[in-house]
Design an enzyme around this catalytic site. Sequence first.
Site, PDB file in Angstrom:
ATOM      1  N   GLY A  79       0.793  -1.203   0.000  1.00 37.25           N
ATOM      2  CA  GLY A  79       0.000   0.000   0.000  1.00 37.25           C
ATOM      3  C   GLY A  79       0.832   1.262   0.000  1.00 37.25           C
TER       4      GLY A  79
ATOM      5  N   SER B 175       1.691  -9.381  -7.039  1.00 39.95           N
ATOM      6  CA  SER B 175       0.347  -9.142  -7.558  1.00 39.95           C
ATOM      7  C   SER B 175       0.350  -7.907  -8.446  1.00 39.95           C
ATOM      8  CB  SER B 175      -0.625  -8.953  -6.404  1.00 39.95           C
ATOM      9  OG  SER B 175      -0.167  -7.912  -5.579  1.00 39.95           O
ATOM     10  N   ARG B 176      -0.654  -7.819  -9.270  1.00 40.35           N
ATOM     11  CA  ARG B 176      -0.920  -6.556  -9.951  1.00 40.35           C
ATOM     12  C   ARG B 176      -1.665  -5.659  -8.965  1.00 40.35           C
ATOM     13  NH1 ARG B 176       0.169  -6.502 -15.282  1.00 40.35           N
ATOM     14  NH2 ARG B 176       0.433  -8.502 -16.335  1.00 40.35           N
ATOM     15  N   ALA B 177      -1.738  -4.371  -9.290  1.00 35.79           N
ATOM     16  CA  ALA B 177      -2.424  -3.446  -8.398  1.00 35.79           C
ATOM     17  C   ALA B 177      -3.875  -3.855  -8.239  1.00 35.79           C
ATOM     18  CB  ALA B 177      -2.358  -2.039  -8.958  1.00 35.79           C
ATOM     19  N   ILE B 178      -4.382  -3.804  -7.001  1.00 37.50           N
ATOM     20  CA  ILE B 178      -5.810  -4.026  -6.785  1.00 37.50           C
ATOM     21  C   ILE B 178      -6.418  -2.676  -6.391  1.00 37.50           C
ATOM     22  CG2 ILE B 178      -7.528  -5.440  -5.621  1.00 37.50           C
ATOM     23  CD1 ILE B 178      -5.135  -7.266  -4.792  1.00 37.50           C
ATOM     24  N   THR B 179      -5.989  -2.160  -5.259  1.00 36.03           N
ATOM     25  CA  THR B 179      -6.454  -0.821  -4.877  1.00 36.03           C
ATOM     26  C   THR B 179      -5.340   0.216  -5.034  1.00 36.03           C
ATOM     27  OG1 THR B 179      -5.846  -1.225  -2.578  1.00 36.03           O
ATOM     28  CG2 THR B 179      -8.098  -1.774  -3.202  1.00 36.03           C
TER      29      THR B 179
ATOM     30  N   THR C 110       3.870  -4.628  -7.910  1.00 34.60           N
ATOM     31  CA  THR C 110       5.216  -4.978  -8.385  1.00 34.60           C
ATOM     32  C   THR C 110       5.136  -5.647  -9.760  1.00 34.60           C
ATOM     33  OG1 THR C 110       6.114  -5.150  -6.160  1.00 34.60           O
ATOM     34  CG2 THR C 110       7.276  -6.356  -7.868  1.00 34.60           C
TER      35      THR C 110
ATOM     36  N   ASP D 230     -10.207  -7.698   4.585  1.00 32.83           N
ATOM     37  CA  ASP D 230      -9.094  -8.563   4.194  1.00 32.83           C
ATOM     38  C   ASP D 230      -8.706  -9.520   5.319  1.00 32.83           C
ATOM     39  OD1 ASP D 230      -6.976  -9.708   2.939  1.00 32.83           O
ATOM     40  OD2 ASP D 230      -5.640  -7.989   3.132  1.00 32.83           O
TER      41      ASP D 230
ATOM     42  N   SER E  74      -3.014 -15.881   3.506  1.00 28.79           N
ATOM     43  CA  SER E  74      -2.797 -15.757   2.065  1.00 28.79           C
ATOM     44  C   SER E  74      -1.341 -15.466   1.743  1.00 28.79           C
ATOM     45  CB  SER E  74      -3.672 -14.645   1.484  1.00 28.79           C
ATOM     46  OG  SER E  74      -5.009 -15.055   1.473  1.00 28.79           O
TER      47      SER E  74
END
Lengths: 512, 512
Positions: free
Chosen positions: A168, A194-198, A203, A256, A262
């Site tokens: 974040g 991960s790709r951006a979520i929020t 990265t 979350d 996770s």
Amino acid sequence: MLLKVKILDIFSGKPIVVLNKKNFEELEIIGNRIKIVYKNHEIIASVNISESLIEKGEIGVYRDVAQNYSIKNGELVEVVESGIPESLTAIKNKIAGRRLDYKEIYSIIKDVVSGNLSDIEITALIVALNSFGMTIDEAANFARAMVETGRTLKLDSKIILDKHSVGGLSGDKTSLILVPLIASLGYKIPKTSSRAITSAAGTADKASVLMNVNLTIEEMEEVVKKTNGCLVWGGTLHLAPADDVFIRYEYVIGLDPFLLPSIMAKKKAVGATHVVIDIPTGRGVKVKSIGDAEILAKDFLEISKLLGIKVNICVTQGIQPIGYTIGPALEAKEALEFLMRKKDVRDLKNKTINIANALLNLVKRGNYFRAVENALNSNKAERKMREIIEAQGGNKNIKPSDIEIAKYYEDFVSEKDGFVLWIDSGSLNQVARILGCPKDLSAGIVLYKKIGDKVKIGDKILRLYSNSENRIDLALKVVKENGSIGIGKEYDMLIKILREAKMPKKYFILER
Amino acid sequence: MLLKVKILDIFSGKPIVVLNKKNFEELEIIGNRIKIVYKNHEIIASVNISESLIEKGEIGVYRDVAQNYSIKNGELVEVVESGIPESLTAIKNKIAGRRLDYKEIYSIIKDVVSGNLSDIEITALIVALNSFGMTIDEAANFARAMVETGRTLKLDSKIILDKHSVGGLSGDKTSLILVPLIASLGYKIPKTSSRAITSAAGTADKASVLMNVNLTIEEMEEVVKKTNGCLVWGGTLHLAPADDVFIRYEYVIGLDPFLLPSIMAKKKAVGATHVVIDIPTGRGVKVKSIGDAEILAKDFLEISKLLGIKVNICVTQGIQPIGYTIGPALEAKEALEFLMRKKDVRDLKNKTINIANALLNLVKRGNYFRAVENALNSNKAERKMREIIEAQGGNKNIKPSDIEIAKYYEDFVSEKDGFVLWIDSGSLNQVARILGCPKDLSAGIVLYKKIGDKVKIGDKILRLYSNSENRIDLALKVVKENGSIGIGKEYDMLIKILREAKMPKKYFILER
């Protein structure tokens, strides 16, 4: 009941079939689900009803389901009442606040991965876990079940390093430096991200500017065997795939509860033995205070023991973006410039070196600051990065100027003399998304000043890049209205005055 | 974006449309929802995607959506990005355990009734409310918002009586007696009831054996004006319709956090001024102990003050079924026989008289036992019931023998001498559902014995009725395996021995 497949050209993202009303009534379906038995698959699907589009004896199958299971038009499939998923009892136990054992947890994760659970049931689980929490034991069992129900990376190595940031923090490109650095020192570091979520840039988004990040698990293994490192998108690898399902729900409701299992499941699935967890702390990131970071750290340290992974936690500064750029292409460029020693980025360098030292200390106690700095200064890390880029199908000779940045830009300039007092990383994240991130890799923000820097009226503070002039206008407005950057006298104490009650906009940061 | 409607012959029960992939990408939809603007309607719908079935410029509309809004093939509709529903912030506040104010609660209920919320969002709300509970103030506001967003009954009367049972007690046909009884004494009692959800027979199912219960709100008003009473299904009246939505979710996950506001909203919507709430207590019903009943009673008494309704709570015996029958037709028949004084049913009579007295005491303090008994004994209540039956389109001269009962039956007989020690009302409910209730009105159970009755080997205990011999076999097996009825010496203490841990089957009773 044997029914003849009629493929419907509809994509819904969920397993849905259409039955003729008469067949539907015959099946006496409890709830809304059926099971299709096809070759060696059992597919659970929701049922819609038709009177004439689908005739008696036919079954309408949405195109995504047909593709996933290679079902052809005109084939016969066996359709039966699906009954109630086994895991529903376990979910109801969690809703009632009870502790779950491994058998129950495994049944849930298996049904999640198989698509046997409805939106209602998965949401109920997530909200109940959020309300009641999970014990460390439950968290470890969730992590184990997530690994068990997915694929795993097989590297023939006793020591496998990894790093994770409870993310974040805007502009944090540490992984782009750390991975080649650690790999250049001879250690394996099979980094998935991960790709951006929020956020504005994950990265994986940043790395995708320099190389192909959509690898299969076999391709990933090959890259790591060749170069010791990799920078790969985790989304299609089926490592702990239950998490890929949960995240879609968590995004909608802003919760979350699976953070801990996770992250650890993803690390366990690549076979990591020694891991550093970075917890940036500050107003604009997921973890707001050092105390909160320590509470979270305790959980990470306990679960990692249960899972047999050695972990160091780095609590780091998260009060402003790392470096001077936000946005996939701008950050990739800055990382490349930094690796090439064309640009000094003091906070990025300091953070990377500290995390590298903490990681190497897990393997063997010692002081690695000098070795790490040497790897950076001697361009060893840069050479390793170019090896990885090449192994992942990128241009190994890429220059920073080759990286494409959005065509329009506008500057936010200071209207006051003084110092930069704060930079709200969460707000700049929102601004970067308005500019087009993460979908538009080339959009983003350049920072000319950081906290503590002296500023004069008319000085450039930010440059906003976008491929849409409208988006730049809107983004500039948000920077001003939100007070994303505070400029004033060093002793200015007032942040804002609230004159009427309003619902504050809180940013939900799902990035883990 | 203007799109041309192409109606698809698919019913899904939810608003769904299909867009061409290109139009979908152009709309830049956040999440998965669009808004259709059509005449004076704004319809929020989920989006599926197609590549060729729906061409660019077209919008596929599922048949149920088209019917609900009278949309025709080939018409143009305006389609816009729907944004995030206003109430989502409020739902997130409840997920975080915060108290909601009326504005937030109203926004939720309005969006629920308008179909603006997804399964994920509604489930999250229900589970969060279940975990954190609601204050009495919040419950009253939920009730108010539910009334506000639905239709209301308009009777020109200062005193309107009503009764509600926090249900789940098998065989409870009190309302079928109480409504004509109270109406025959000159008071208005506009009774709405539900069909069975988890039980074998709702009051509406039972009444439907004798008369039409699917009235519009205007027809209901007319019946009450003519006869003072009615027995109507609440499902299509749009009184507090939010509850009709919530109940679908609550059923799936086995939770009922809206018990309190939903019951009170339904009462408020018919204009009830004086209400008795019956709370049966026992092992096989919703409320297990007298202490639990008192806790619930406290909530009912407090919320009713906030809503301006006078309430008496009757905590009643719920340790065995009421009367000697379970199942819509069998219960309607027993009620009719009781009203006609052809059959004495002591527990039914005692319960009805006590509730009637508690209800009349709300209007004016006094002892009404004699007046009430007289109305029963003089057949005044029976005559009133026949008036109501006629007003609701039934046969006013119906005889008990006219009521059709399922064609097959088999008896469960005692294998021991002794006494009936228990009758598990929850288990018999399950048995009646196996026999075909509530869908098959004519299926059900007759009880020959009640708790305390002396029993000899070979005595008939239960008679099971069904239109399927298979179902009777299965039901008999369940009666024996579950130990639905306990027979033994008066001092036999042992219920069962558990030799291995297993997940007990708990019955979820949604009936309110």
